[in-house]
Design a protein around this motif. Structure first.
Motif, PDB file in Angstrom:
ATOM      1  N   ALA A 207       0.775  -1.300  -0.179  1.00  0.00           N
ATOM      2  CA  ALA A 207       0.003   0.087  -0.046  1.00  0.00           C
ATOM      3  C   ALA A 207       0.826   1.314   0.063  1.00  0.00           C
ATOM      4  O   ALA A 207       0.552   2.203  -0.778  1.00  0.00           O
ATOM      5  N   GLU A 208       2.090   1.185   0.802  1.00  0.00           N
ATOM      6  CA  GLU A 208       2.823   2.380   0.706  1.00  0.00           C
ATOM      7  C   GLU A 208       3.773   2.443  -0.526  1.00  0.00           C
ATOM      8  O   GLU A 208       3.543   3.777  -1.051  1.00  0.00           O
ATOM      9  N   LEU A 209       4.116   1.554  -1.200  1.00  0.00           N
ATOM     10  CA  LEU A 209       4.628   1.567  -2.339  1.00  0.00           C
ATOM     11  C   LEU A 209       3.554   2.208  -3.552  1.00  0.00           C
ATOM     12  O   LEU A 209       3.757   2.849  -4.404  1.00  0.00           O
ATOM     13  N   LEU A 210       2.460   1.860  -3.510  1.00  0.00           N
ATOM     14  CA  LEU A 210       1.357   2.147  -4.412  1.00  0.00           C
ATOM     15  C   LEU A 210       0.793   3.748  -4.239  1.00  0.00           C
ATOM     16  O   LEU A 210       0.106   4.217  -4.771  1.00  0.00           O
ATOM     17  N   GLY A 211       1.158   4.186  -3.012  1.00  0.00           N
ATOM     18  CA  GLY A 211       0.470   5.287  -2.350  1.00  0.00           C
ATOM     19  C   GLY A 211      -1.020   5.489  -2.170  1.00  0.00           C
ATOM     20  O   GLY A 211      -1.536   6.446  -2.309  1.00  0.00           O
ATOM     21  N   VAL A 212      -1.380   4.376  -1.725  1.00  0.00           N
ATOM     22  CA  VAL A 212      -2.471   4.228  -1.224  1.00  0.00           C
ATOM     23  C   VAL A 212      -2.582   3.705   0.304  1.00  0.00           C
ATOM     24  O   VAL A 212      -1.953   3.318   0.802  1.00  0.00           O
ATOM     25  N   SER A 213      -3.932   3.761   0.890  1.00  0.00           N
ATOM     26  CA  SER A 213      -4.186   3.449   2.208  1.00  0.00           C
ATOM     27  C   SER A 213      -4.326   1.690   2.467  1.00  0.00           C
ATOM     28  O   SER A 213      -4.615   1.204   1.093  1.00  0.00           O
ATOM     29  N   ILE A 214      -3.985   1.364   3.531  1.00  0.00           N
ATOM     30  CA  ILE A 214      -4.058  -0.245   3.470  1.00  0.00           C
ATOM     31  C   ILE A 214      -5.654  -0.487   3.305  1.00  0.00           C
ATOM     32  O   ILE A 214      -5.815  -1.769   2.899  1.00  0.00           O
ATOM     33  N   ALA A 215      -6.380   0.406   3.723  1.00  0.00           N
ATOM     34  CA  ALA A 215      -8.014  -0.107   3.731  1.00  0.00           C
ATOM     35  C   ALA A 215      -8.271  -0.151   1.919  1.00  0.00           C
ATOM     36  O   ALA A 215      -9.026  -1.250   1.683  1.00  0.00           O
ATOM     37  N   VAL A 216      -7.615   0.481   1.170  1.00  0.00           N
ATOM     38  CA  VAL A 216      -8.098   0.504  -0.230  1.00  0.00           C
ATOM     39  C   VAL A 216      -7.242  -0.658  -0.823  1.00  0.00           C
ATOM     40  O   VAL A 216      -8.038  -1.487  -1.715  1.00  0.00           O
ATOM     41  N   LEU A 217      -6.074  -1.022  -0.507  1.00  0.00           N
ATOM     42  CA  LEU A 217      -5.530  -2.193  -0.927  1.00  0.00           C
ATOM     43  C   LEU A 217      -6.152  -3.464  -0.467  1.00  0.00           C
ATOM     44  O   LEU A 217      -6.458  -4.520  -1.169  1.00  0.00           O
ATOM     45  N   GLY A 218      -6.637  -3.380   0.687  1.00  0.00           N
ATOM     46  CA  GLY A 218      -7.515  -4.637   1.446  1.00  0.00           C
ATOM     47  C   GLY A 218      -8.546  -5.012   0.605  1.00  0.00           C
ATOM     48  O   GLY A 218      -9.072  -5.987   0.376  1.00  0.00           O
ATOM     49  N   SER A 219      -9.300  -3.714   0.276  1.00  0.00           N
ATOM     50  CA  SER A 219     -10.511  -3.938  -0.430  1.00  0.00           C
ATOM     51  C   SER A 219     -10.438  -4.439  -1.755  1.00  0.00           C
ATOM     52  O   SER A 219     -11.132  -5.302  -2.348  1.00  0.00           O
ATOM     53  N   ILE A 220      -9.143  -4.217  -2.487  1.00  0.00           N
ATOM     54  CA  ILE A 220      -8.884  -4.652  -3.722  1.00  0.00           C
ATOM     55  C   ILE A 220      -8.666  -6.115  -3.587  1.00  0.00           C
ATOM     56  O   ILE A 220      -9.149  -6.856  -4.624  1.00  0.00           O
ATOM     57  N   GLU A 221      -7.937  -6.369  -2.743  1.00  0.00           N
ATOM     58  CA  GLU A 221      -7.390  -7.971  -2.499  1.00  0.00           C
ATOM     59  C   GLU A 221      -8.694  -8.784  -2.089  1.00  0.00           C
ATOM     60  O   GLU A 221      -8.752  -9.863  -2.457  1.00  0.00           O
ATOM     61  N   ARG A 222      -9.700  -8.080  -1.314  1.00  0.00           N
ATOM     62  CA  ARG A 222     -10.963  -8.852  -0.977  1.00  0.00           C
ATOM     63  C   ARG A 222     -11.816  -8.898  -2.313  1.00  0.00           C
ATOM     64  O   ARG A 222     -12.885  -9.632  -2.133  1.00  0.00           O
TER      65      ARG A 222
END
Length: 70
Positions: A25-40
């Motif tokens: 998420a840090e590398l992408l410049g997004v919050s962990i919540a955004v990455l988590g929702s993408i992965e879910r």
């Protein structure tokens, strides 16, 4: 169904490359919540996000997309 396949592939490649959700998420410049929702699979990544994820994981964008049913 297709977005779940993309979500599973993103998660699998992230783990394969040894990144935590927080690190990616840090590398992408997004919050962990955004990455988590993408992965879910509850949030569909757009083309730009697919490109950013593939760059961060050093893979081709096509590798994140499910194989076409030809």
């Amino acid at each position: 169904m297709e977005k779940n396949a993309v979500a599973q592939r993103i998660r699998a490649f992230r783990k394969l490359k040894g990144y935590t959700q927080n690190q990616l998420a840090e590398l992408l410049g997004v919050s962990i919540a955004v990455l988590g929702s993408i992965e879910r699979g509850t949030r569909k990544p757009d083309t730009r996000m697919i490109q950013k994820i593939s760059n961060a994981l050093s893979i081709e964008p096509e590798e994140l997309l499910p194989p076409s049913g030809k």
